[in-house]
Design an enzyme around this catalytic site. Structure first.
Site, PDB file in Angstrom:
ATOM      1  CE  LYS A  84      -3.703   1.994   2.826  1.00 49.84           C
ATOM      2  NZ  LYS A  84      -4.614   1.384   4.252  1.00 49.84           N
ATOM      3  CB  SER A 159      -7.398   3.526   2.802  1.00 49.88           C
ATOM      4  OG  SER A 159      -6.954   2.922   3.904  1.00 49.88           O
ATOM      5  CB  SER A 183      -8.397   0.510   5.429  1.00 49.84           C
ATOM      6  OG  SER A 183      -9.125   1.823   5.437  1.00 49.84           O
TER       7      SER A 183
END
Length: 488
Positions: A84, A159, A183
């Site tokens: 990420k 996210s 997330s």
């Protein structure tokens, strides 16, 4: 004979590389080629390391050839992965989707990144996020919007949405995500793969942007998204443990999922939170999971938990009490943005921020969402009472089966019309309970179904053991056939 590397778990890939039935370069090359094929459609990988990854794979093969004892090699030697973009990777962007952070490469690796590299993993690229990691859509002004590998008109979640999308597409065996309101679990759910949110305080978040504060350091959890459940606990063991920097992390002994007797478990099925209805196909997925565990001998019961109807209020009050820096200040890199002006700028297409981010900033001060001090303390007390109730209900052998979201992956933009659906995942962050996201086949529309498996504190091995069982019984990850013929 080995299987297609785009179908294999990270553990299987590592074993095949050690045994010489696969070499790291061909494994990494296969994943890079598939990423290059699918990424124009899904926009999941936003910072490429393809050439560097192939060079590192060749170095891994040379190290293996020179090694006298393969047991000396690290656990993930030569295995590709993705990370990420909000985790610092030295020399690469670390914007978290905020335009103001462009042009400032990370100076050192985040702790979790360093631990994966030390374990031999090879990062092929960084993946997309929502702006400052605080929304259900992975869309931001720096990299644009990610699309679901099962239907590009649908969201990937946030996210860690880029991670969910690239793993779900079959172009990465696992990825590194973070979760303060769902997330890890929402992207894993929307994209048909596994994800694990650990008990609070297991994995350091050092080097992540933005980072939580105070008690919220235990609400924010770093963890894996993977196409195979077998990788979850090995990855957790690599990532776990204090680093001397994240004050929320403690020493935890992660037990072995193989030690769990499914027949001895007590399974509670909760079909909804009493406020937001759940799609019938997701309720059916819960029932199929419960039936599968019941066939293995587990004791199954159904229940309602009334306090879950207050999930949004409890999550927001407990997170707000732990946070000193407002979201508006994070958007302004330490100085609160002028919200009214930014909304006007957005209306004419000139804002540096997404509408979702501006809406979240507005909610910080908008009543009735923000109670007074006495109201906030009452909500925190209510949240702590729910934490105690859940812990007592679960006990040493209990797991909870609970929806991941009210519906399968929504269309782009739809979360703005239903802004509280994410509370199905968020409540367990402030409860600090471990949760494993488990895929459960596809809907009639071809979208991933799934469920959350919730356990008691420090019982991560139990939720992962259930995930392993359900992978066998429900089928696990189903490669998306809509995307360039799928990964198979």
């Amino acid at each position: 004979m080995h299987r297609d590397p785009l179908q294999m778990s990270a553990l299987e890939l590592a074993a095949a590389i050690r045994a010489g039935t696969l070499c790291s370069r061909e494994v990494v090359a296969a994943h890079v080629a598939h990423a290059q094929a699918v990424n124009p459609t899904i926009n999941a990988v936003v910072v490429e390391r393809y050439a560097q990854a192939l060079a590192e794979a060749e170095a891994a093969d040379a190290a293996l050839a020179a090694c006298e004892d393969v047991r000396e090699l690290p656990a993930l030697h030569g295995v590709p992965c993705t990370i990420k973009e909000s985790f610092a990777y030295a020399g690469l962007p670390n914007t978290s989707g905020l335009l103001a952070r462009r042009g400032r490469p990370a100076q050192r690796h985040a702790t979790a990144v360093a631990r994966l590299r030390e374990a031999g993993a090879i990062c092929i690229g960084l993946t997309n996020v929502s702006e400052l990691c605080m929304w259900m859509e992975s869309d931001n002004p720096v990299y644009g919007r990610s699309n679901n590998p099962y239907d590009p008109s649908r969201i990937v979640g946030g996210s860690s949405g880029g991670e969910g999308a690239i793993v779900g597409a079959g172009a990465s065996p696992f990825g590194l995500g973070a979760d303060i309101g769902g997330s890890i679990r929402m992207p894993a759910f929307f994209c048909g793969v596994f994800g694990h949110k650990s008990t609070g305080g297991v994995v350091p978040g050092t080097g992540m942007h933005p980072i939580a504060e105070n008690a919220a350091l235990r609400y924010l959890t770093t963890g894996p998204i993977a196409r195979r459940a077998a990788d979850l606990m090995p990855l957790m063991r690599i990532l776990a443990g204090p680093d001397g920097e994240d004050a929320g992390v403690r020493e935890v002994a992660l037990e072995d999922p193989a030690s769990v007797d499914i027949a001895a478990l007590e399974v509670t099925v909760v079909e909804d939170n009493g406020r937001i209805p759940v799609d019938i196909e997701l309720v059916d997925a819960l029932e199929r999971a419960a039936t599968a565990l019941g066939r293995r001998g587990a004791k199954v019961r159904r229940a309602k938990i009334p306090k879950l109807a207050r999930s949004f209020e409890l999550w927001s009050a407990m997170l707000s009490a732990a946070s000193e820096t407002s979201f508006r200040m994070l958007l302004g890199e330490g100085e609160a943005i002028p919200l009214g002006r930014e909304l006007l700028r957005w209306s004419v297409g000139r804002s540096s921020h997404t509408l979702a981010a501006l809406g979240l900033a507005a909610l910080e001060d908008l009543r009735p969402f923000v109670p007074d001090a006495a109201g906030k303390q009452a909500l925190i007390a209510e949240g702590l009472a729910l934490r105690a109730e859940l812990s007592e209900r679960l006990g040493p052998r209990g797991v909870l089966l609970y929806p991941s979201h009210p519906r399968p992956a929504p269309r782009h933009g739809a979360p703005l019309l239903r802004p509280f659906d994410w509370v199905y995942t968020a409540i367990f962050n402030v409860m600090e309970l471990p949760v494993t996201q488990v895929p459960a086949g596809l809907s009639r529309a071809g979208l991933p179904l799934g469920l959350q498996v919730v356990g008691n504190h420090d019982r991560d091995h139990q939720t992962i053991a259930v995930a392993l069982a359900l992978e066998e019984d429900l089928g696990g990850w189903v490669p998306p056939s809509r995307l360039l013929g799928g990964a198979a």
